[in-house]
Design an enzyme around this catalytic site. Structure first.
Site, PDB file in Angstrom:
ATOM      1  N   SER A 249       8.719  -9.075  -2.253  1.00  0.00           N
ATOM      2  CA  SER A 249       7.426  -8.427  -2.423  1.00  0.00           C
ATOM      3  C   SER A 249       6.276  -9.396  -2.152  1.00  0.00           C
ATOM      4  CB  SER A 249       7.374  -7.818  -3.822  1.00  0.00           C
ATOM      5  OG  SER A 249       6.538  -6.701  -3.818  1.00  0.00           O
ATOM      6  N   LYS A 253       5.944 -12.054   1.079  1.00  0.00           N
ATOM      7  CA  LYS A 253       4.798 -12.406   1.934  1.00  0.00           C
ATOM      8  C   LYS A 253       4.692 -13.931   1.929  1.00  0.00           C
ATOM      9  CE  LYS A 253       2.223  -8.568  -0.355  1.00  0.00           C
ATOM     10  NZ  LYS A 253       2.722  -7.336   0.130  1.00  0.00           N
ATOM     11  N   TRP A 340       5.971   2.390   0.370  1.00  0.00           N
ATOM     12  CA  TRP A 340       4.703   1.652   0.180  1.00  0.00           C
ATOM     13  C   TRP A 340       4.683   0.413   1.081  1.00  0.00           C
ATOM     14  CZ3 TRP A 340      -0.015   2.229  -1.184  1.00  0.00           C
ATOM     15  CH2 TRP A 340      -0.786   1.236  -1.796  1.00  0.00           C
ATOM     16  N   HIS A 391      12.338  -0.480  -4.235  1.00  0.00           N
ATOM     17  CA  HIS A 391      11.704  -1.795  -4.147  1.00  0.00           C
ATOM     18  C   HIS A 391      12.319  -2.703  -5.210  1.00  0.00           C
ATOM     19  CE1 HIS A 391       8.266  -4.343  -3.121  1.00  0.00           C
ATOM     20  NE2 HIS A 391       8.022  -4.523  -4.420  1.00  0.00           N
TER      21      HIS A 391
HETATM   22  C1  GCU Z   1       2.020  -4.241  -5.244  1.00  0.00           C
HETATM   23  C2  GCU Z   1       1.335  -4.606  -3.964  1.00  0.00           C
HETATM   24  C3  GCU Z   1       2.323  -5.092  -2.901  1.00  0.00           C
HETATM   25  C4  GCU Z   1       3.211  -6.160  -3.473  1.00  0.00           C
HETATM   26  C5  GCU Z   1       3.836  -5.702  -4.768  1.00  0.00           C
HETATM   27  C6  GCU Z   1       4.644  -6.779  -5.494  1.00  0.00           C
HETATM   28  O1  GCU Z   1       2.801  -3.098  -5.042  1.00  0.00           O
HETATM   29  O2  GCU Z   1       0.594  -3.518  -3.519  1.00  0.00           O
HETATM   30  O3  GCU Z   1       1.645  -5.600  -1.776  1.00  0.00           O
HETATM   31  O4  GCU Z   1       4.185  -6.535  -2.536  1.00  0.00           O
HETATM   32  O5  GCU Z   1       2.831  -5.302  -5.660  1.00  0.00           O
HETATM   33  O6  GCU Z   1       4.479  -7.957  -5.270  1.00  0.00           O
HETATM   34  O7  GCU Z   1       5.425  -6.395  -6.365  1.00  0.00           O
END
Ligand code: GCU
Length: 411
Positions: A249, A253, A340, A391
């Protein structure tokens, strides 16, 4: 947190493939002046152009290795994980005065350590403290600021004894050890607490506040991963040439940016990284640049705000982030229900980075142009899977990463 952020499909965003806007991706193999890049020896110059754009417009510029960086082993044992592993907890101080530090928890297969064989290792960040990955009572309980979470035993932004092992389902430590790999993990909040405070705490306390193109939190966490790599290079038990950087998540990134900005990472793994990670921004599918800038203004550099509702104006898109890592291996994973994060957009980043990998003499993504069926990983220099489910990080994901590492490292 806004409630919408907690659900899998926040409303008001596009989840319909037919409504993805028409877009043109910036070509990683055309120089800024229009010259096509047709041979591998032109790539370093083009790579540098792309790198500068990500530094200036997206993640922001981080400082180098701090002069005062030093390490202390604060705890170790040769009897962990049912006697199969050694455990070591290393404190990485970012300054001479020891005001800011992160702890690395490291498990290594005992067999390899005893045989003096440096261990190929997964380097990871975690969301709720090193103690959350396992119920091993010897793991130091994090004292850092943490997002409050009843489920994770966090009370008033601090971990409690109830936090131990609270995320263990995402961390199959014994399975990793059994396959001959090491696992190193760091609480991301040790490096930079994950809230918008104008960059006063964490390692930012040691530096001037960032300029418009200065390091946001994603770049800061990635910087911390590079400091862990600095430590690995001093520890003969770890094979620093075979380190896979992994994150889920927002931390996926981060792992992509770590892989792009530090060539010492042999393998880069992005688990469900989505917007600002592997997903193409121009698709505006699921989470958008505008939304991520609004919810998490501290993640990117301030220049990135220009691209809210204006993705097409950004001089780069996320396939070029993958291309920056070429020819090193990248594995991108999606989850079917994680709309998402735009699974198709995550896959397409690998597809559109592949020409760079091929130019550099690798097999890229093996010529794939269509997403594979669920639970059927593709493994070439670039790897990809979409698994069933939400997720999350599952054993399926970890098994794929270890299979990929076996292939890449010839185990
Ligand atoms: C939120 C956010 C995402 C991210 C996620 C996470 O959903 O919008 O961009 O990846 O949190 O880190 O759990």
């Amino acid at each position: 947190l806004p409630t919408a952020m907690l659900s899998a499909q926040p409303t008001g965003f596009n989840y319909d493939e037919a409504k993805v806007p028409a877009y043109t991706l910036p070509d990683p193999l055309v120089m800024a002046d229009g010259t096509p890049v047709t041979s591998a020896d032109q790539w370093p110059k083009r790579r540098e152009e792309i790198m500068q754009l990500f530094l200036e417009e997206v993640y922001g510029k981080a400082p180098g290795k701090p002069e005062g960086l030093h390490f202390k082993v604060v705890e170790q044992s040769d009897d962990a994980v049912n006697g199969k592993a050694t455990r070591k907890q290393v404190r990485v101080f970012f300054d001479v005065d020891e005001t800011v530090a992160m702890d690395i928890l490291i498990y290594l297969p005992k067999k390899s350590v005893e045989a003096n064989k440096p261990v190929p290792t997964f380097l990871t960040l975690n969301f709720f403290g090193n103690h959350s990955i396992s119920d091993d009572p010897a793991i130091l309980l994090s004292e850092s600021w943490m997002r409050s979470s009843k489920e994770k035993g966090v009370v008033k932004n601090r971990a409690t004894e109830a936090s131990r092992g609270a995320s263990a389902n995402r961390w199959p430590v014994e399975m990793i050890i059994d396959r001959g790999y090491g696992l190193a993990t760091i609480y991301y909040g040790d490096i930079d607490p994950d809230f918008d405070d104008g960059f006063k705490n964490g390692v930012h306390a040691l530096y001037d506040p960032p300029a418009k193109d200065g390091w946001g939190s994603l770049a800061t966490w990635a910087w911390g991963l590079s400091r862990a790599m600095d430590y690995f290079e001093t520890d003969g038990e770890i094979d620093a040439k075979r380190v896979a950087v992994f994150g889920h998540s927002r931390l996926g990134k981060t792992s992509l940016w770590a892989g792009a900005s530090d060539p010492r990472f042999s393998i880069t793994i992005s688990n469900d990284s989505g917007c600002g990670g592997a997903a193409l921004s121009r698709r505006a599918f699921g989470e958008t640049v505008a939304r991520i800038n609004k919810s998490f203004p501290h993640w990117f550099c301030d220049n990135y705000l220009k691209y809210s509702d204006n993705e097409g104006a950004c001089p780069v898109d996320q396939h070029q982030l993958v291309a920056l890592i070429a020819p090193r291996s990248v594995y991108i994973a999606s989850a079917e229900d994680d709309t998402w994060a735009d699974p198709r957009g995550e896959f397409l980043s690998a597809v559109h980075a592949a020409p760079v990998y091929r130019l550099l003499g690798t097999d890229g993504i093996g010529g794939a142009t269509e997403m594979p069926p669920v639970n059927k990983p593709i493994m070439h220099t670039l790897g990809y899977h979409i698994r069933t489910g939400k997720h999350d990080v599952t054993d399926f994901d970890w098994n794929a990463y270890m299979d990929f590492a076996d292939r890449r490292w010839g185990k």
